[in-house]
Design a protein around this motif. Structure first.
Motif, PDB file in Angstrom:
ATOM      1  N   MET A   1       0.828  -1.201   0.000  1.00  0.00           N
ATOM      2  CA  MET A   1       0.000   0.000   0.000  1.00  0.00           C
ATOM      3  C   MET A   1       0.861   1.250   0.000  1.00  0.00           C
ATOM      4  O   MET A   1       0.568   2.224  -0.668  1.00  0.00           O
ATOM      5  CB  MET A   1      -0.927  -0.015   1.222  1.00  0.00           C
ATOM      6  N   GLN A   2       1.967   1.217   0.786  1.00  0.00           N
ATOM      7  CA  GLN A   2       2.863   2.371   0.825  1.00  0.00           C
ATOM      8  C   GLN A   2       3.474   2.637  -0.536  1.00  0.00           C
ATOM      9  O   GLN A   2       3.601   3.775  -0.969  1.00  0.00           O
ATOM     10  CB  GLN A   2       3.956   2.155   1.866  1.00  0.00           C
ATOM     11  N   ALA A   3       3.831   1.541  -1.252  1.00  0.00           N
ATOM     12  CA  ALA A   3       4.420   1.691  -2.585  1.00  0.00           C
ATOM     13  C   ALA A   3       3.416   2.304  -3.537  1.00  0.00           C
ATOM     14  O   ALA A   3       3.762   3.141  -4.374  1.00  0.00           O
ATOM     15  CB  ALA A   3       4.892   0.327  -3.099  1.00  0.00           C
ATOM     16  N   LEU A   4       2.126   1.900  -3.407  1.00  0.00           N
ATOM     17  CA  LEU A   4       1.090   2.444  -4.269  1.00  0.00           C
ATOM     18  C   LEU A   4       0.928   3.931  -4.025  1.00  0.00           C
ATOM     19  O   LEU A   4       0.841   4.731  -4.957  1.00  0.00           O
ATOM     20  CB  LEU A   4      -0.231   1.717  -4.024  1.00  0.00           C
ATOM     21  N   THR A   5       0.896   4.329  -2.744  1.00  0.00           N
ATOM     22  CA  THR A   5       0.766   5.743  -2.415  1.00  0.00           C
ATOM     23  C   THR A   5       1.934   6.539  -2.958  1.00  0.00           C
ATOM     24  O   THR A   5       1.772   7.640  -3.487  1.00  0.00           O
ATOM     25  CB  THR A   5       0.663   5.924  -0.896  1.00  0.00           C
ATOM     26  N   GLN A   6       3.165   5.990  -2.844  1.00  0.00           N
ATOM     27  CA  GLN A   6       4.338   6.686  -3.364  1.00  0.00           C
ATOM     28  C   GLN A   6       4.250   6.839  -4.874  1.00  0.00           C
ATOM     29  O   GLN A   6       4.603   7.886  -5.429  1.00  0.00           O
ATOM     30  CB  GLN A   6       5.606   5.908  -2.986  1.00  0.00           C
ATOM     31  N   ARG A   7       3.763   5.805  -5.561  1.00  0.00           N
ATOM     32  CA  ARG A   7       3.614   5.880  -7.020  1.00  0.00           C
ATOM     33  C   ARG A   7       2.640   6.989  -7.401  1.00  0.00           C
ATOM     34  O   ARG A   7       2.876   7.743  -8.349  1.00  0.00           O
ATOM     35  CB  ARG A   7       3.103   4.544  -7.551  1.00  0.00           C
ATOM     36  N   ILE A   8       1.534   7.086  -6.645  1.00  0.00           N
ATOM     37  CA  ILE A   8       0.560   8.137  -6.907  1.00  0.00           C
ATOM     38  C   ILE A   8       1.204   9.503  -6.744  1.00  0.00           C
ATOM     39  O   ILE A   8       1.001  10.413  -7.535  1.00  0.00           O
ATOM     40  CB  ILE A   8      -0.646   8.002  -5.958  1.00  0.00           C
ATOM     41  N   ARG A   9       2.045   9.674  -5.707  1.00  0.00           N
ATOM     42  CA  ARG A   9       2.681  10.962  -5.480  1.00  0.00           C
ATOM     43  C   ARG A   9       3.658  11.308  -6.590  1.00  0.00           C
ATOM     44  O   ARG A   9       3.776  12.465  -6.985  1.00  0.00           O
ATOM     45  CB  ARG A   9       3.383  10.952  -4.115  1.00  0.00           C
TER      46      ARG A   9
ATOM     47  N   GLY B   1      -6.500  15.074   6.183  1.00  0.00           N
ATOM     48  CA  GLY B   1      -5.345  14.242   6.495  1.00  0.00           C
ATOM     49  C   GLY B   1      -4.580  13.737   5.291  1.00  0.00           C
ATOM     50  O   GLY B   1      -3.476  13.215   5.426  1.00  0.00           O
ATOM     51  N   ASN B   2      -5.191  13.851   4.105  1.00  0.00           N
ATOM     52  CA  ASN B   2      -4.522  13.409   2.870  1.00  0.00           C
ATOM     53  C   ASN B   2      -4.039  11.969   2.988  1.00  0.00           C
ATOM     54  O   ASN B   2      -2.912  11.639   2.624  1.00  0.00           O
ATOM     55  CB  ASN B   2      -3.336  14.330   2.543  1.00  0.00           C
ATOM     56  N   ASP B   3      -4.895  11.088   3.490  1.00  0.00           N
ATOM     57  CA  ASP B   3      -4.462   9.714   3.717  1.00  0.00           C
ATOM     58  C   ASP B   3      -5.282   8.671   2.968  1.00  0.00           C
ATOM     59  O   ASP B   3      -5.220   7.486   3.271  1.00  0.00           O
ATOM     60  CB  ASP B   3      -4.437   9.393   5.214  1.00  0.00           C
ATOM     61  N   ASN B   4      -6.064   9.095   1.964  1.00  0.00           N
ATOM     62  CA  ASN B   4      -6.689   8.120   1.072  1.00  0.00           C
ATOM     63  C   ASN B   4      -5.624   7.423   0.236  1.00  0.00           C
ATOM     64  O   ASN B   4      -4.508   7.923   0.070  1.00  0.00           O
ATOM     65  CB  ASN B   4      -7.669   8.807   0.110  1.00  0.00           C
ATOM     66  N   THR B   5      -5.964   6.264  -0.313  1.00  0.00           N
ATOM     67  CA  THR B   5      -5.092   5.586  -1.267  1.00  0.00           C
ATOM     68  C   THR B   5      -5.858   5.363  -2.567  1.00  0.00           C
ATOM     69  O   THR B   5      -7.086   5.241  -2.579  1.00  0.00           O
ATOM     70  CB  THR B   5      -4.576   4.237  -0.729  1.00  0.00           C
ATOM     71  N   TYR B   6      -5.107   5.319  -3.685  1.00  0.00           N
ATOM     72  CA  TYR B   6      -5.705   5.260  -5.012  1.00  0.00           C
ATOM     73  C   TYR B   6      -5.081   4.111  -5.793  1.00  0.00           C
ATOM     74  O   TYR B   6      -3.863   3.949  -5.812  1.00  0.00           O
ATOM     75  CB  TYR B   6      -5.464   6.585  -5.761  1.00  0.00           C
TER      76      TYR B   6
ATOM     77  N   ASP C   1     -11.812  -1.422 -12.647  1.00  0.00           N
ATOM     78  CA  ASP C   1     -11.929   0.029 -12.543  1.00  0.00           C
ATOM     79  C   ASP C   1     -10.921   0.570 -11.528  1.00  0.00           C
ATOM     80  O   ASP C   1     -10.511  -0.139 -10.604  1.00  0.00           O
ATOM     81  CB  ASP C   1     -13.334   0.421 -12.070  1.00  0.00           C
ATOM     82  N   PRO C   2     -10.531   1.838 -11.649  1.00  0.00           N
ATOM     83  CA  PRO C   2      -9.713   2.459 -10.608  1.00  0.00           C
ATOM     84  C   PRO C   2     -10.539   2.612  -9.336  1.00  0.00           C
ATOM     85  O   PRO C   2     -11.767   2.689  -9.385  1.00  0.00           O
ATOM     86  CB  PRO C   2      -9.342   3.815 -11.204  1.00  0.00           C
ATOM     87  N   THR C   3      -9.858   2.646  -8.190  1.00  0.00           N
ATOM     88  CA  THR C   3     -10.570   2.733  -6.924  1.00  0.00           C
ATOM     89  C   THR C   3      -9.949   3.791  -6.023  1.00  0.00           C
ATOM     90  O   THR C   3      -8.763   4.091  -6.116  1.00  0.00           O
ATOM     91  CB  THR C   3     -10.566   1.391  -6.175  1.00  0.00           C
ATOM     92  N   VAL C   4     -10.791   4.334  -5.153  1.00  0.00           N
ATOM     93  CA  VAL C   4     -10.364   5.242  -4.092  1.00  0.00           C
ATOM     94  C   VAL C   4     -10.715   4.577  -2.770  1.00  0.00           C
ATOM     95  O   VAL C   4     -11.891   4.275  -2.518  1.00  0.00           O
ATOM     96  CB  VAL C   4     -11.061   6.611  -4.187  1.00  0.00           C
ATOM     97  N   THR C   5      -9.707   4.324  -1.942  1.00  0.00           N
ATOM     98  CA  THR C   5      -9.940   3.770  -0.614  1.00  0.00           C
ATOM     99  C   THR C   5      -9.909   4.921   0.382  1.00  0.00           C
ATOM    100  O   THR C   5      -8.859   5.522   0.627  1.00  0.00           O
ATOM    101  CB  THR C   5      -8.882   2.721  -0.243  1.00  0.00           C
ATOM    102  N   LYS C   6     -11.071   5.242   0.940  1.00  0.00           N
ATOM    103  CA  LYS C   6     -11.207   6.395   1.814  1.00  0.00           C
ATOM    104  C   LYS C   6     -10.786   6.031   3.230  1.00  0.00           C
ATOM    105  O   LYS C   6     -11.249   5.035   3.793  1.00  0.00           O
ATOM    106  CB  LYS C   6     -12.638   6.912   1.778  1.00  0.00           C
TER     107      LYS C   6
END
Length: 274
Positions: free
Chosen positions: A1-9, A137-142, A150-155
């Protein structure tokens, strides 16, 4: 999950630079609006300050699926990573976007195309629903789109609904001859009470919005080779802008310039990793 968030950033940082090209192209016609990120009791932030902007910059992922004939549906999200004023980025010290809070939209669309999707085939949007949220908090993941999902947003918690759109006035989308995808759409803009505080001026606020997004072949995959006769198209990332009260549909050729800029960004990033 952390890697996914970093990729999004990383994608967000690249998209912000690339979106500047489109913002510069469209800045002359975009009206000014004022944002107060500290509004609504500081639910998003207490650290920012009011500022003026002409566009919200971001990147989108979506998945387009054939339904019947030449009709398609698309589901996706847009992550907004900053604001710009006449193509000049607004300081994140003021906006606090991607620092104290996230700003994103989820959307669903339908299209009618001139044929089964392929490079050069043009599509007209026939319906659209879009919701713009603040993410405290800017802590969703995409999770970006794939051919199979489909793409997803995890709130991560309660979200703040700021605005919605449910009417499409005009627009055009499709697969470009350069090997990517593009979409331009004019839509209505309906704000919640929280949105009226966040988008502080003008009063009354603009009732229409305009979005233009574009990508290159690096952010595109299809269920068939070369996307010729595609029934499913997955767009992992396309950069663009959203601004207000303009019924403007730039030519796909102009958006292709943004695609070329994205190619340069990708090449530069690959070089930096060698």
């Amino acid at each position: 999950m952390q890697a996914l968030t970093q990729r999004i950033r990383v994608l967000a940082a690249q998209a912000l630079v690339a979106a500047g090209a489109l913002a510069a192209f469209d800045a002359a016609a975009a009206p000014v609006f004022t944002v107060n990120p500290n509004a609504n009791g500081g639910v998003l932030t207490n650290n920012g300050g009011s500022f003026e902007a002409t566009a919200i910059n971001g990147f989108s992922s979506n998945r387009i699926v054939n339904t019947t004939g030449t009709n398609y549906t698309a589901n996706g999200y847009i992550v907004f990573n900053g604001f710009s004023l006449n193509s000049v980025p607004v300081s994140t010290a003021l906006s606090r976007v991607n620092l104290d809070y996230g700003l994103y939209a989820t959307f669903s669309q339908t299209f009618n195309c001139s044929g089964i999707l392929a490079p050069g085939v043009k599509c007209q949007p026939t319906s659209l629903t879009l919701d713009l949220y603040g993410d405290p908090g800017n802590d969703n993941t995409y999770q970006v789109a794939s051919v199979g999902a489909d793409p997803t947003v995890t709130k991560a918690g309660a979200q703040v609904l700021l605005a919605s759109a449910n009417v499409v006035y005009e627009g055009e989308g499709g697969l470009s001859e350069q090997g990517g995808a593009y979409q331009n759409v004019n839509m209505n803009w309906l704000m919640t009470a929280e949105g009226k505080n966040y988008f502080a001026a003008p009063i009354p606020f603009y009732s229409a919005s305009f979005a233009a997004f574009n990508n290159t072949s690096q952010g595109l995959s299809c269920d068939v080779a070369n996307c010729v006769g595609a029934k499913i198209v997955a767009i992992t990332s396309e950069a663009g802008i959203l601004d207000f009260n303009g019924k403007r549909v730039p030519e796909p050729g102009a958006l292709a310039l943004l695609g070329i800029g994205l190619m340069g960004l990708i090449a530069a990033r690959r070089k930096s990793l060698i």
